[in-house]
Design an enzyme around this catalytic site. Structure first.
Site, PDB file in Angstrom:
ATOM      1  N   ASP A 157       0.320  -9.558  -4.779  1.00 44.15           N
ATOM      2  CA  ASP A 157       1.600  -8.840  -4.794  1.00 44.15           C
ATOM      3  C   ASP A 157       1.425  -7.497  -5.499  1.00 44.15           C
ATOM      4  O   ASP A 157       2.290  -7.061  -6.272  1.00 44.15           O
ATOM      5  CB  ASP A 157       2.713  -9.669  -5.449  1.00 44.15           C
ATOM      6  CG  ASP A 157       4.110  -9.106  -5.155  1.00 44.15           C
ATOM      7  OD1 ASP A 157       4.215  -8.184  -4.332  1.00 44.15           O
ATOM      8  OD2 ASP A 157       5.089  -9.606  -5.755  1.00 44.15           O
ATOM      9  N   LEU A 170       0.807  -1.218   0.000  1.00 41.62           N
ATOM     10  CA  LEU A 170       0.000   0.000   0.000  1.00 41.62           C
ATOM     11  C   LEU A 170       0.842   1.272   0.000  1.00 41.62           C
ATOM     12  O   LEU A 170       0.305   2.366  -0.183  1.00 41.62           O
ATOM     13  CB  LEU A 170      -0.955   0.001   1.196  1.00 41.62           C
ATOM     14  CG  LEU A 170      -2.090  -1.030   1.136  1.00 41.62           C
ATOM     15  CD1 LEU A 170      -2.923  -0.985   2.407  1.00 41.62           C
ATOM     16  CD2 LEU A 170      -2.967  -0.814  -0.091  1.00 41.62           C
ATOM     17  N   HIS A 219       9.957 -14.301   1.179  1.00 37.83           N
ATOM     18  CA  HIS A 219      10.347 -13.927  -0.184  1.00 37.83           C
ATOM     19  C   HIS A 219      11.568 -14.778  -0.510  1.00 37.83           C
ATOM     20  O   HIS A 219      12.686 -14.461  -0.094  1.00 37.83           O
ATOM     21  CB  HIS A 219      10.661 -12.432  -0.241  1.00 37.83           C
ATOM     22  CG  HIS A 219      11.214 -11.960  -1.550  1.00 37.83           C
ATOM     23  ND1 HIS A 219      10.543 -11.047  -2.342  1.00 37.83           N
ATOM     24  CD2 HIS A 219      12.359 -12.249  -2.214  1.00 37.83           C
ATOM     25  CE1 HIS A 219      11.261 -10.800  -3.431  1.00 37.83           C
ATOM     26  NE2 HIS A 219      12.377 -11.518  -3.368  1.00 37.83           N
TER      27      HIS A 219
END
Length: 425
Positions: free
Chosen positions: A304, A60, A176
């Site tokens: 994502d 965001l 990740h």
């Protein structure tokens, strides 16, 4: 966002194929006979009701990069895409690595959100991979998902400690997976014929799968919960499948819409819209990802969603910022490649895009069935509508939309979060 006025939706189709009328009052689904007399009635004949979608992987950008996205614009895009909850990744400025930072993100969501905003805490301080962040203090604030996304938790001991530390809190480490020795900061294209021909630094598939192979064994050893973010390779699918078959580790995985649809040749124009991390992969990897999402090896679709300014993308391919928009077209892509091909039915879509991500994120009031007594989080779909994607019409502040110009389903008719209509066509 509109007020949570009582509503009656007539003729709604449910995922089991039945049709019904739905009444909403005080933020919940109620029996139609109990609907207030002043309830607004909406003809929803032919529209399919799914539980509101939940995204476990959203960027965001606020605080710190409001020129690319804000909580208000990002959640408006989420509502446009059918989402009623998003988990906000911690690569912000400041990093969400303290309880105070997590609380601030949550407060931004309450103030500006068009859907629920759930903060994700960093695993390590500053996402630097060297020292654990304030995991316990963030967990005490209700944080249950922790990630250094954008950076790999590459140190085995740090990963072991994180999995162990979070176990009593029922927290999950969302990794990740990118071995920094095999795919360093400049890696930007799947290592193979295309990267060699274009002269782009290669990102080999084993840089992802070897990290996941290590991590799932650490998850088994510690008993902690582990989630593999945005997996992109057939080898990673094999590792996840192996770990789940053993049944000794709490392991889940996600795939993005762009890794389900777009392939390596898209980078041949050097259009930085198609630069993403992990990179787009060849067709054989895409096929493996689709099969794994269908059979449940991959648990969820995570967008994502990664907005960037034009300036961040206006660089040579190997220097430009990686990332793509995803919230508005995620469901469209899943419809196109999974539903229309017969790989997933609508119950499967509801599981992969709503129930399962809510379950992994321990968000008990989201991902619930569309049924009397449940929170009124839903999305109504017109399954027949299609449209040409136009990045200029995005609700997001950014324009790095990889689906621009594609003819895709455009199904979302109405999104409702806690009884409030947050998007209506």
């Amino acid at each position: 966002m509109s007020d949570a006025n009582p509503l009656v939706l007539t003729g709604v189709e449910l995922v089991d194929g039945s049709s019904t009328d739905l009444a909403i009052a005080r933020g919940r689904f109620v029996d139609v006979a109990d609907a207030p007399g002043d309830a607004q009635r909406i003809d929803a004949s032919g529209l399919l009701a799914l539980p509101g979608l939940v995204d476990l992987h959203t960027h965001l950008r606020e605080p710190g990069k409001e020129d690319a996205e804000t909580v208000e614009t990002g959640t408006r895009a989420a509502a446009r895409g059918g989402y009623t909850a998003v988990f906000a990744m911690p690569n912000l400025d400041p990093t969400t690595d303290t309880a105070e930072a997590a609380q601030y993100v949550a407060e931004l969501g309450l103030r500006d959100g068009h859907c629920e905003v759930v903060p994700i805490g960093a695993v390590t301080k500053g996402r630097e991979g060297a020292e654990l962040a304030e995991l316990g203090l963030m967990a005490a604030q209700g944080v249950r998902v922790f990630s250094d996304d954008g950076a790999c938790v590459h140190d085995s001991l740090i990963m072991r400690r994180a999995l162990t530390y979070l176990k009593p809190y029922d927290g999950v480490v969302a990794q990740h997976a990118q071995d920094p020795r095999l795919a360093g900061p400049s890696a930007c294209c799947h290592e193979g014929e295309v990267s060699g021909r274009l002269g782009l630094p290669g990102w080999p598939s084993v840089a992802e799968s070897t990290i996941i192979a290590r991590d799932v064994q650490l998850a088994e050893f510690t008993g902690g919960r582990y989630h593999a973010c945005h997996i992109s390779t057939a080898e990673s699918v094999d590792v996840i499948r192996w770990a789940k078959k053993r049944g000794r580790a709490q392991v889940t995985a996600e795939v993005t819409p762009h890794h389900l649809l777009l392939d390596t040749p898209h980078v041949e124009t050097y259009d930085t819209t198609f630069k993403v991390n992990p990179p787009l992969r060849p067709s054989e990897h895409i096929e493996a990802l689709r099969e794994a999402l269908a059979d449940g090896t991959i648990d969820i679709v995570g967008t994502d969603h990664a907005p960037h300014t034009v300036q961040d993308k206006d660089h040579p391919f190997d220097v430009a910022s990686p990332g793509m928009l995803g919230l508005e077209e995620s469901l469209a892509v899943v419809m196109e490649v999974m539903v229309h091909s017969g790989r997933l039915d609508w119950a499967g879509v509801a599981d992969r895009m709503s129930a399962a991500p809510a379950r992994i994120g321990r968000l008990a009031h989201q991902g619930r069935p569309v049924a009397v007594g449940e929170p009124a989080n839903l999305v109504l779909l017109d399954r027949s509508r299609r449209a040409m994607v136009d990045r200029a019409r995005s609700a997001s502040k950014a324009r790095n939309n990889p689906y621009h110009g594609l003819d895709l389903p455009d199904p979302v008719e109405l999104t409702m979060w806690a009884g409030k209509v947050t998007f209506r066509r």
